[in-house]
Design a protein around this motif. Structure first.
Motif, PDB file in Angstrom:
ATOM      1  N   GLU A  40     102.135  83.857  34.078  1.00 34.05           N
ATOM      2  CA  GLU A  40     102.276  82.236  33.816  1.00 34.05           C
ATOM      3  C   GLU A  40     103.441  82.273  34.428  1.00 34.05           C
ATOM      4  O   GLU A  40     104.640  82.726  34.147  1.00 34.05           O
ATOM      5  N   TRP A  41     103.525  81.396  35.319  1.00 31.48           N
ATOM      6  CA  TRP A  41     105.054  81.020  35.962  1.00 31.48           C
ATOM      7  C   TRP A  41     105.267  79.594  36.055  1.00 31.48           C
ATOM      8  O   TRP A  41     104.176  78.672  36.177  1.00 31.48           O
ATOM      9  N   ALA A  42     106.510  79.410  35.994  1.00 34.15           N
ATOM     10  CA  ALA A  42     107.038  77.894  36.030  1.00 34.15           C
ATOM     11  C   ALA A  42     107.834  77.826  37.023  1.00 34.15           C
ATOM     12  O   ALA A  42     108.973  78.607  36.943  1.00 34.15           O
ATOM     13  N   VAL A  43     107.594  77.166  38.153  1.00 33.75           N
ATOM     14  CA  VAL A  43     108.390  76.842  39.276  1.00 33.75           C
ATOM     15  C   VAL A  43     109.338  75.783  39.253  1.00 33.75           C
ATOM     16  O   VAL A  43     108.796  74.513  38.906  1.00 33.75           O
ATOM     17  N   GLY A  44     110.667  75.803  39.094  1.00 34.63           N
ATOM     18  CA  GLY A  44     111.601  74.589  39.092  1.00 34.63           C
ATOM     19  C   GLY A  44     112.934  74.768  39.515  1.00 34.63           C
ATOM     20  O   GLY A  44     113.209  75.844  40.293  1.00 34.63           O
ATOM     21  N   GLU A  45     113.719  73.888  39.227  1.00 35.02           N
ATOM     22  CA  GLU A  45     115.249  73.774  39.752  1.00 35.02           C
ATOM     23  C   GLU A  45     115.859  74.457  38.569  1.00 35.02           C
ATOM     24  O   GLU A  45     115.705  74.060  37.500  1.00 35.02           O
ATOM     25  N   PHE A  64     102.871  76.679  37.086  1.00 38.81           N
ATOM     26  CA  PHE A  64     103.109  75.273  36.906  1.00 38.81           C
ATOM     27  C   PHE A  64     104.175  74.612  37.675  1.00 38.81           C
ATOM     28  O   PHE A  64     105.385  75.236  37.625  1.00 38.81           O
ATOM     29  N   ASN A  65     103.870  73.594  38.459  1.00 42.33           N
ATOM     30  CA  ASN A  65     105.081  72.898  39.068  1.00 42.33           C
ATOM     31  C   ASN A  65     105.885  72.056  38.460  1.00 42.33           C
ATOM     32  O   ASN A  65     105.688  70.914  38.082  1.00 42.33           O
ATOM     33  N   LYS A  66     107.132  72.291  38.099  1.00 36.28           N
ATOM     34  CA  LYS A  66     108.060  71.566  37.322  1.00 36.28           C
ATOM     35  C   LYS A  66     109.201  70.831  38.327  1.00 36.28           C
ATOM     36  O   LYS A  66     110.209  70.514  37.768  1.00 36.28           O
ATOM     37  N   MET A  67     109.045  70.907  39.606  1.00 38.30           N
ATOM     38  CA  MET A  67     109.910  70.382  40.648  1.00 38.30           C
ATOM     39  C   MET A  67     109.311  68.948  40.950  1.00 38.30           C
ATOM     40  O   MET A  67     108.501  68.541  40.642  1.00 38.30           O
ATOM     41  N   PRO A  94     103.876  67.660  41.798  1.00 30.22           N
ATOM     42  CA  PRO A  94     104.724  67.809  40.599  1.00 30.22           C
ATOM     43  C   PRO A  94     103.915  67.476  39.361  1.00 30.22           C
ATOM     44  O   PRO A  94     103.196  66.481  39.051  1.00 30.22           O
ATOM     45  N   GLY A  95     104.256  68.455  38.297  1.00 27.61           N
ATOM     46  CA  GLY A  95     103.816  68.101  36.763  1.00 27.61           C
ATOM     47  C   GLY A  95     102.380  68.668  36.567  1.00 27.61           C
ATOM     48  O   GLY A  95     101.686  68.448  35.618  1.00 27.61           O
ATOM     49  N   MET A  96     101.969  69.519  37.591  1.00 30.00           N
ATOM     50  CA  MET A  96     100.368  70.048  37.857  1.00 30.00           C
ATOM     51  C   MET A  96     100.691  71.528  38.057  1.00 30.00           C
ATOM     52  O   MET A  96     101.563  72.050  38.311  1.00 30.00           O
ATOM     53  N   ASN A  97      99.415  72.326  37.760  1.00 33.43           N
ATOM     54  CA  ASN A  97      99.356  73.726  37.889  1.00 33.43           C
ATOM     55  C   ASN A  97      98.085  74.117  38.772  1.00 33.43           C
ATOM     56  O   ASN A  97      97.437  73.372  39.198  1.00 33.43           O
ATOM     57  N   PHE A  98      98.292  75.387  39.125  1.00 37.18           N
ATOM     58  CA  PHE A  98      97.377  75.784  40.321  1.00 37.18           C
ATOM     59  C   PHE A  98      97.048  77.413  39.816  1.00 37.18           C
ATOM     60  O   PHE A  98      98.177  78.065  39.683  1.00 37.18           O
ATOM     61  N   THR A  99      96.014  77.708  39.522  1.00 38.68           N
ATOM     62  CA  THR A  99      95.754  79.062  39.232  1.00 38.68           C
ATOM     63  C   THR A  99      94.970  79.741  40.345  1.00 38.68           C
ATOM     64  O   THR A  99      94.056  79.582  40.885  1.00 38.68           O
ATOM     65  N   TYR A 100      95.965  80.890  40.812  1.00 34.21           N
ATOM     66  CA  TYR A 100      95.553  81.689  41.727  1.00 34.21           C
ATOM     67  C   TYR A 100      94.886  83.031  41.239  1.00 34.21           C
ATOM     68  O   TYR A 100      95.359  83.505  40.371  1.00 34.21           O
TER      69      TYR A 100
END
Length: 611
Positions: free
Chosen positions: A105-110, A147-150, A182-188
């Motif tokens: 589980e990954w959270a991509v952010g600043e 999860f895109n938190k950018m 932004p605010g959504m997720n994608f499952t690879y």
């Protein structure tokens, strides 16, 4: 390592004692004898004095907190980047042919970080830089929930993965998916090819985002890897260039009519890229340290995760045996230095059999390849390797004295001999393309764009080309900014790329390992024999095309999907240096593409979310 890494929360817990204190007071405390009025006065005085003391304590605490926050933010802020300074792989990882599922589980952010002691905003995964290590076996199923938190859209590309049958998991913005809003997720979710092993990496594939920190190593083990018995331990070494400004701002400047330094006017210096401010080894400009054991063979897995720079890697006083290039095992060849261009990977065997102590680990940035200069750039990036002694910060070992390569090209092709011979098949289709930088009229001004033939690629962030072809098949009509070569039968493409630029360009083909079958100076002349070797040519997925030269590669169209072929210099791809190969459209129409892939495209039909 944990297969489901813990995501650290940025929140904090605090316990309040106010209610307990009020209760204690209400239950009564010893009261001094004397008149009630005097007691009240004394009590008021005590309260007043205590209030004044508390006031100054709070002010002092705030001042100290502010000072620490400004001066030592990387120690106190939960949103500060954690630097992965060493990727010594866990020797207890079980290498097996029995597949399993690996979940992340990954959270991509600043976040804020300072890899080279200059503090700046970064784009990171789980607050780590470089990002989390992925370690799998051939045949494993990999599931990564991103999860895109950018504030901008993003994608994650699994560089070098074959993805046969799951092209829509390749993670290429505008081609195999639209950006994750932004605010959504994608499952690879995809299965590692059972015949694939070696050193790979993952990175953002939306605009120039990986330049700001979204990348990490991806290691595939296999008991069938030909070189598995040639080493005792292994470590990952990620080389990268680094900028002090966010790439989105630099890209706007780079694509402007004036260019990065104003020299693009009149086409004087087209395509002049931003020059890095520093170079990094495993996310640090200085301080990367490798603690090894004496008299062992270490497999060093080299990855160039930069955006512009070719590095030359070496370790003082230690010969390196090159045994892998881009996932292809090689017959070992001994060298002092390894040139590694953007997106390439090599494995080298280093034996810790010299005098005990600390040695310089060098990543020399090939600044001779830059069109502009940065007088503040120190091109020699240093780490240390220590065995048989306590690590030392005062390393005085000397660099190799032999000639230093200055041509920004790959290892000589004669050195890249696959350990498992495989002849290149005869081609059934020839594709001839030419890359160049040209001045174009855009919004009333002159702008430099990159072209393959007459097309400068621009991603469609609301309608990925694989979705278009899944509906239209071989008759799909693409926009004019999409150069797509369609093959609806299994065949072999002979791709000849002419480089009309004066600089070397590292080109990567998604979804394939290709044969390098020819190269030469100047423009390719049709009819010229291009085979360098018909029995066992070099095989890899990323190669450098020297300036004013041509190179020929060969690959099969047996992997259905839309596959990008592009220069991996981030600025060049963003300027349009990308084309696509559409293999087996009839099979693409049979893809079981998850519904969320199309839904995320529809959600951003108003324009690009990438920045």
């Amino acid at each position: 390592m944990s297969e489901k890494p813990f995501i650290k929360s940025n929140g904090s817990e605090s316990a309040s004692h106010d209610d307990a204190e009020i209760k204690a007071a209400s239950e009564g405390a010893p009261i001094a004898l004397g008149s009630p009025s005097k007691d009240r006065v004394r009590t008021r005085r005590r309260i007043c004095i205590l209030s004044i003391i508390a006031f100054f304590v709070v002010i002092l605490a705030l001042a100290l907190g502010l000072g620490l926050g400004l001066g030592l933010q990387h120690h106190s802020s939960a949103n500060y980047v954690t630097t992965n300074s060493s990727f010594l792989l866990n020797s207890s990882f079980v290498i097996t042919s029995t597949p399993t599922t690996r979940y992340y589980e990954w959270a991509v952010g600043e976040a804020t970080g300072s890899p080279d002691d200059f503090q700046r905003t970064m784009l990171v995964v789980n607050n780590q830089f470089p990002g989390p290590l992925i370690e799998v076996n051939s045949g494993d199923e990999l599931v990564v929930n991103v999860f895109n938190k950018m504030s901008n859209g993003t994608t994650i590309h699994w560089h070098g993965q074959i993805q046969n049958g799951t092209n829509y998991m390749d993670g290429t913005s505008g081609i195999t998916q639209c950006p994750i809003p932004p605010g959504m997720n994608f499952t690879y979710r995809f299965t590692i090819d059972p015949n694939q092993y070696g050193t790979f990496w993952w990175h953002a594939h939306a605009s120039t985002q990986y330049t700001d920190g979204i990348y990490g190593p991806f290691i595939i083990h296999s008991p069938n890897e030909p070189i598995i018995d040639q080493y005792d331990r292994e470590a990952v070494i990620v080389l990268s260039d680094w900028y002090h400004d966010m790439s989105s701002g630099l890209l706007t400047q780079y694509l402007s009519n004036a260019g990065i330094d104003g020299s693009n006017y009149g086409g004087f210096n087209p395509g002049a890229e931003p020059v890095p401010d520093s170079g990094l080894i495993n996310g640090l400009m200085t301080g990367s340290s490798f603690i090894f054991e004496p008299n062992l063979r270490y497999r060093l897995r080299l990855i160039n995760a930069g955006s512009l720079t070719e590095f030359v890697f070496s370790v003082d006083d230690h010969v390196l045996d090159v045994v892998e290039a881009d996932g292809t095992s090689l017959d070992a060849v001994s060298v002092h230095r390894v040139p590694i261009n953007v997106a390439q990977r090599y494995s080298v065997i280093l034996t810790t059999n010299q005098t005990s102590g600390s040695y310089n680990v060098r990543g020399e940035m090939q600044s001779v390849c830059y069109k502009l200069t940065n007088p503040n750039l120190n091109t020699m990036v240093l780490g240390t390797m220590t065995y048989g002694a306590e690590p030392s910060t005062n390393v005085t070992t000397q660099d190799w004295s032999d000639a230093f390569p200055q041509d920004c090209v790959d290892l000589n092709s004669t050195m890249i001999v696959p350990a498992l011979p495989l002849a290149a098949p005869n081609s059934t289709q020839d594709v001839l393309v030419t890359m160049s930088f040209q001045q174009t009229v855009d919004s009333g001004g002159q702008q430099t764009r990159a072209f393959i033939n007459n097309t400068s690629w621009q991603p469609d962030s609301s309608d990925a080309t694989v979705l278009q072809m899944s509906l239209g098949g071989a008759t799909t009509s693409f926009d004019s900014n999409q150069l797509v070569v369609v093959s609806d039968n299994i065949g072999v493409i002979n791709l000849v790329l002419n480089n009309q630029d004066d600089a070397s360009h590292p080109f990567h083909l998604h979804g394939h390992v290709f044969w390098i079958v020819g190269e030469g100076a100047g423009l390719y002349e049709p009819g010229v024999s291009i085979y360098t070797s018909s029995t066992n040519p070099p095989r890899r997925d990323t190669l450098s095309v020297p300036g004013y030269s041509w190179i020929a590669i060969r690959f099969s169209t047996d992997n259905p999907g839309l596959w990008a072929f592009h220069c991996h210099i981030g600025w060049h791809m963003a300027a349009g240096l990308l084309m696509q190969f559409a293999s087996l459209p009839s099979e693409i129409q049979k893809f079981n593409i998850p519904s969320y892939v199309g839904e995320q495209c529809k959600s951003q039909s108003g324009g690009s979310l990438v920045g």
